[in-house]
Design a protein around this motif. Sequence first.
Motif, PDB file in Angstrom:
ATOM      1  N   ASN A  14      24.771 111.185 -22.948  1.00 21.71           N
ATOM      2  CA  ASN A  14      23.652 110.802 -22.088  1.00 21.71           C
ATOM      3  C   ASN A  14      22.666 109.972 -22.886  1.00 21.71           C
ATOM      4  OD1 ASN A  14      24.341 111.807 -19.616  1.00 21.71           O
ATOM      5  ND2 ASN A  14      23.079 113.623 -19.736  1.00 21.71           N
ATOM      6  N   GLN A  15      22.265 108.851 -22.308  1.00 29.81           N
ATOM      7  CA  GLN A  15      21.277 107.988 -22.934  1.00 29.81           C
ATOM      8  C   GLN A  15      20.247 107.620 -21.886  1.00 29.81           C
ATOM      9  OE1 GLN A  15      23.418 104.690 -24.612  1.00 29.81           O
ATOM     10  NE2 GLN A  15      24.292 105.930 -26.225  1.00 29.81           N
ATOM     11  N   ASN A  16      19.151 107.016 -22.329  1.00 27.44           N
ATOM     12  CA  ASN A  16      18.113 106.561 -21.408  1.00 27.44           C
ATOM     13  C   ASN A  16      18.179 105.047 -21.261  1.00 27.44           C
ATOM     14  OD1 ASN A  16      17.045 109.125 -20.961  1.00 27.44           O
ATOM     15  ND2 ASN A  16      15.761 108.990 -22.763  1.00 27.44           N
ATOM     16  N   TYR A  17      18.075 104.585 -20.025  1.00 27.86           N
ATOM     17  CA  TYR A  17      18.107 103.169 -19.697  1.00 27.86           C
ATOM     18  C   TYR A  17      16.846 102.865 -18.893  1.00 27.86           C
ATOM     19  CZ  TYR A  17      22.963 104.200 -20.745  1.00 27.86           C
ATOM     20  OH  TYR A  17      24.107 104.639 -21.347  1.00 27.86           O
ATOM     21  N   SER A  18      16.124 101.819 -19.279  1.00 27.69           N
ATOM     22  CA  SER A  18      14.871 101.496 -18.603  1.00 27.69           C
ATOM     23  C   SER A  18      14.988 100.176 -17.855  1.00 27.69           C
ATOM     24  CB  SER A  18      13.735 101.407 -19.618  1.00 27.69           C
ATOM     25  OG  SER A  18      13.541 102.656 -20.223  1.00 27.69           O
ATOM     26  N   GLY A  19      14.390 100.138 -16.674  1.00 25.38           N
ATOM     27  CA  GLY A  19      14.402  98.936 -15.867  1.00 25.38           C
ATOM     28  C   GLY A  19      13.770  99.209 -14.518  1.00 25.38           C
ATOM     29  N   VAL A  20      14.071  98.348 -13.556  1.00 25.61           N
ATOM     30  CA  VAL A  20      13.538  98.468 -12.204  1.00 25.61           C
ATOM     31  C   VAL A  20      14.696  98.741 -11.251  1.00 25.61           C
ATOM     32  CG1 VAL A  20      12.363  97.237 -10.331  1.00 25.61           C
ATOM     33  CG2 VAL A  20      11.617  96.915 -12.690  1.00 25.61           C
ATOM     34  N   ILE A  21      14.488  99.694 -10.346  1.00 24.04           N
ATOM     35  CA  ILE A  21      15.490  99.971  -9.316  1.00 24.04           C
ATOM     36  C   ILE A  21      15.200  99.085  -8.119  1.00 24.04           C
ATOM     37  CG2 ILE A  21      16.363 101.664  -7.660  1.00 24.04           C
ATOM     38  CD1 ILE A  21      16.046 103.784  -9.793  1.00 24.04           C
ATOM     39  N   THR A  22      16.218  98.351  -7.704  1.00 21.81           N
ATOM     40  CA  THR A  22      16.087  97.486  -6.535  1.00 21.81           C
ATOM     41  C   THR A  22      17.429  97.418  -5.836  1.00 21.81           C
ATOM     42  OG1 THR A  22      15.174  95.367  -5.779  1.00 21.81           O
ATOM     43  CG2 THR A  22      16.612  95.292  -7.713  1.00 21.81           C
ATOM     44  N   ALA A  23      17.507  96.660  -4.754  1.00 23.84           N
ATOM     45  CA  ALA A  23      18.763  96.486  -4.027  1.00 23.84           C
ATOM     46  C   ALA A  23      19.619  95.435  -4.727  1.00 23.84           C
ATOM     47  CB  ALA A  23      18.496  96.062  -2.587  1.00 23.84           C
ATOM     48  N   ASN A  24      20.931  95.581  -4.651  1.00 23.08           N
ATOM     49  CA  ASN A  24      21.815  94.629  -5.319  1.00 23.08           C
ATOM     50  C   ASN A  24      21.622  93.201  -4.800  1.00 23.08           C
ATOM     51  OD1 ASN A  24      23.088  95.610  -2.901  1.00 23.08           O
ATOM     52  ND2 ASN A  24      25.024  94.755  -3.591  1.00 23.08           N
ATOM     53  N   GLN A  25      21.231  93.036  -3.541  1.00 23.64           N
ATOM     54  CA  GLN A  25      21.018  91.695  -3.002  1.00 23.64           C
ATOM     55  C   GLN A  25      19.835  91.010  -3.685  1.00 23.64           C
ATOM     56  OE1 GLN A  25      21.276  94.573  -1.231  1.00 23.64           O
ATOM     57  NE2 GLN A  25      22.060  94.203   0.832  1.00 23.64           N
ATOM     58  N   ILE A  26      18.765  91.763  -3.927  1.00 21.41           N
ATOM     59  CA  ILE A  26      17.589  91.212  -4.606  1.00 21.41           C
ATOM     60  C   ILE A  26      17.966  90.851  -6.037  1.00 21.41           C
ATOM     61  CG2 ILE A  26      15.260  91.713  -5.463  1.00 21.41           C
ATOM     62  CD1 ILE A  26      14.884  93.476  -2.942  1.00 21.41           C
ATOM     63  N   ALA A  27      18.677  91.742  -6.709  1.00 27.04           N
ATOM     64  CA  ALA A  27      19.092  91.497  -8.096  1.00 27.04           C
ATOM     65  C   ALA A  27      19.990  90.260  -8.184  1.00 27.04           C
ATOM     66  CB  ALA A  27      19.814  92.717  -8.647  1.00 27.04           C
ATOM     67  N   ALA A  28      20.864  90.067  -7.214  1.00 24.13           N
ATOM     68  CA  ALA A  28      21.805  88.942  -7.239  1.00 24.13           C
ATOM     69  C   ALA A  28      21.127  87.592  -7.037  1.00 24.13           C
ATOM     70  CB  ALA A  28      22.883  89.145  -6.182  1.00 24.13           C
ATOM     71  N   LYS A  69      18.960  93.239 -20.027  1.00 30.50           N
ATOM     72  CA  LYS A  69      20.310  92.832 -20.405  1.00 30.50           C
ATOM     73  C   LYS A  69      21.272  92.691 -19.231  1.00 30.50           C
ATOM     74  CE  LYS A  69      20.215  94.288 -25.128  1.00 30.50           C
ATOM     75  NZ  LYS A  69      20.967  94.844 -26.237  1.00 30.50           N
ATOM     76  N   GLY A  70      20.856  93.069 -18.040  1.00 30.04           N
ATOM     77  CA  GLY A  70      21.764  92.927 -16.909  1.00 30.04           C
ATOM     78  C   GLY A  70      21.427  93.836 -15.746  1.00 30.04           C
ATOM     79  N   VAL A  71      22.347  93.844 -14.793  1.00 31.73           N
ATOM     80  CA  VAL A  71      22.213  94.620 -13.568  1.00 31.73           C
ATOM     81  C   VAL A  71      23.328  95.666 -13.564  1.00 31.73           C
ATOM     82  CG1 VAL A  71      22.266  94.522 -11.046  1.00 31.73           C
ATOM     83  CG2 VAL A  71      21.252  92.631 -12.356  1.00 31.73           C
ATOM     84  N   TYR A  72      22.939  96.933 -13.314  1.00 33.83           N
ATOM     85  CA  TYR A  72      23.899  98.027 -13.391  1.00 33.83           C
ATOM     86  C   TYR A  72      23.853  98.882 -12.134  1.00 33.83           C
ATOM     87  CZ  TYR A  72      23.785  96.448 -18.137  1.00 33.83           C
ATOM     88  OH  TYR A  72      23.841  95.654 -19.246  1.00 33.83           O
ATOM     89  N   PRO A  73      24.978  98.987 -11.411  1.00 36.35           N
ATOM     90  CA  PRO A  73      25.034  99.902 -10.272  1.00 36.35           C
ATOM     91  C   PRO A  73      24.780 101.332 -10.731  1.00 36.35           C
ATOM     92  CG  PRO A  73      26.906  98.400 -10.263  1.00 36.35           C
ATOM     93  CD  PRO A  73      26.224  98.241 -11.595  1.00 36.35           C
ATOM     94  N   LEU A  74      24.211 102.128  -9.833  1.00 38.79           N
ATOM     95  CA  LEU A  74      23.886 103.523 -10.136  1.00 38.79           C
ATOM     96  C   LEU A  74      24.768 104.438  -9.309  1.00 38.79           C
ATOM     97  CD1 LEU A  74      20.016 103.068 -10.134  1.00 38.79           C
ATOM     98  CD2 LEU A  74      21.489 103.367 -12.132  1.00 38.79           C
ATOM     99  N   LYS A  87      19.128 109.674  -5.682  1.00 41.87           N
ATOM    100  CA  LYS A  87      18.076 109.724  -6.699  1.00 41.87           C
ATOM    101  C   LYS A  87      17.429 108.353  -6.852  1.00 41.87           C
ATOM    102  CE  LYS A  87      19.768 113.583  -9.448  1.00 41.87           C
ATOM    103  NZ  LYS A  87      20.406 114.009 -10.694  1.00 41.87           N
ATOM    104  N   ALA A  88      18.231 107.310  -6.807  1.00 41.33           N
ATOM    105  CA  ALA A  88      17.715 105.949  -6.939  1.00 41.33           C
ATOM    106  C   ALA A  88      16.764 105.615  -5.788  1.00 41.33           C
ATOM    107  CB  ALA A  88      18.864 104.956  -6.993  1.00 41.33           C
ATOM    108  N   ALA A  89      17.083 106.077  -4.588  1.00 41.06           N
ATOM    109  CA  ALA A  89      16.266 105.776  -3.410  1.00 41.06           C
ATOM    110  C   ALA A  89      14.831 106.264  -3.566  1.00 41.06           C
ATOM    111  CB  ALA A  89      16.894 106.400  -2.164  1.00 41.06           C
ATOM    112  N   LEU A  90      14.656 107.343  -4.282  1.00 41.03           N
ATOM    113  CA  LEU A  90      13.308 107.893  -4.483  1.00 41.03           C
ATOM    114  C   LEU A  90      12.422 106.959  -5.301  1.00 41.03           C
ATOM    115  CD1 LEU A  90      14.302 111.582  -5.282  1.00 41.03           C
ATOM    116  CD2 LEU A  90      13.419 110.682  -3.112  1.00 41.03           C
ATOM    117  N   PHE A  91      13.037 106.040  -6.058  1.00 41.18           N
ATOM    118  CA  PHE A  91      12.299 105.165  -6.963  1.00 41.18           C
ATOM    119  C   PHE A  91      12.508 103.681  -6.651  1.00 41.18           C
ATOM    120  CE2 PHE A  91      12.854 109.157  -9.191  1.00 41.18           C
ATOM    121  CZ  PHE A  91      11.604 109.373  -9.746  1.00 41.18           C
ATOM    122  N   ALA A  92      12.875 103.370  -5.432  1.00 38.77           N
ATOM    123  CA  ALA A  92      13.115 101.970  -5.053  1.00 38.77           C
ATOM    124  C   ALA A  92      11.897 101.120  -5.380  1.00 38.77           C
ATOM    125  CB  ALA A  92      13.440 101.875  -3.571  1.00 38.77           C
ATOM    126  N   GLY A  93      12.123 100.008  -6.065  1.00 36.92           N
ATOM    127  CA  GLY A  93      11.054  99.085  -6.411  1.00 36.92           C
ATOM    128  C   GLY A  93      10.214  99.494  -7.608  1.00 36.92           C
TER     129      GLY A  93
END
Length: 129
Positions: A26-40, A79-84, A89-95
């Motif tokens: 287990n490691q920690n990854y930091s970034g912003v949670i968004t929809a894949n369409q926005i990221a693309a 460094k990139g976009v990573y599916p979750l 859990k991701a939905a609770l932190f959208a945006g």
Amino acid sequence: MHKTILSISLASTLMLVAVSFAAAQNQNYSGVITANQIAATGGSSSLGLWMKKLNCHGERDCAQMLVRAGGKYVLVTAKGVYPLSDQNKAALFAGARVTVAGTYDRSKKTIEVADVQAYNASATSAGLQ
């Protein structure tokens, strides 16, 4: 009796090694949670386009609308976009800027989510930032 104590000691040691190995994964990854369409389409820098197109208000609102329409939540890092793996859990932190605890699955190119928390600058981060 000696064999029983030795067996218990060996079993305990093996369990500690297994738990340590699992925890090390287990490691920690930091970034912003968004929809894949926005990221693309450029991530937060393209948000204005999505706000106009969807008549949404902010990244959270737009991401939620896009996911309801069939998109997926992703973590956008430097460094990139990573599916979750855990969309609930991701939905609770959208945006939001977050720290995701989990394991990166190279074959799926997905972060297997253990936990998601609001971003903590003092958290130790892995190489996906």
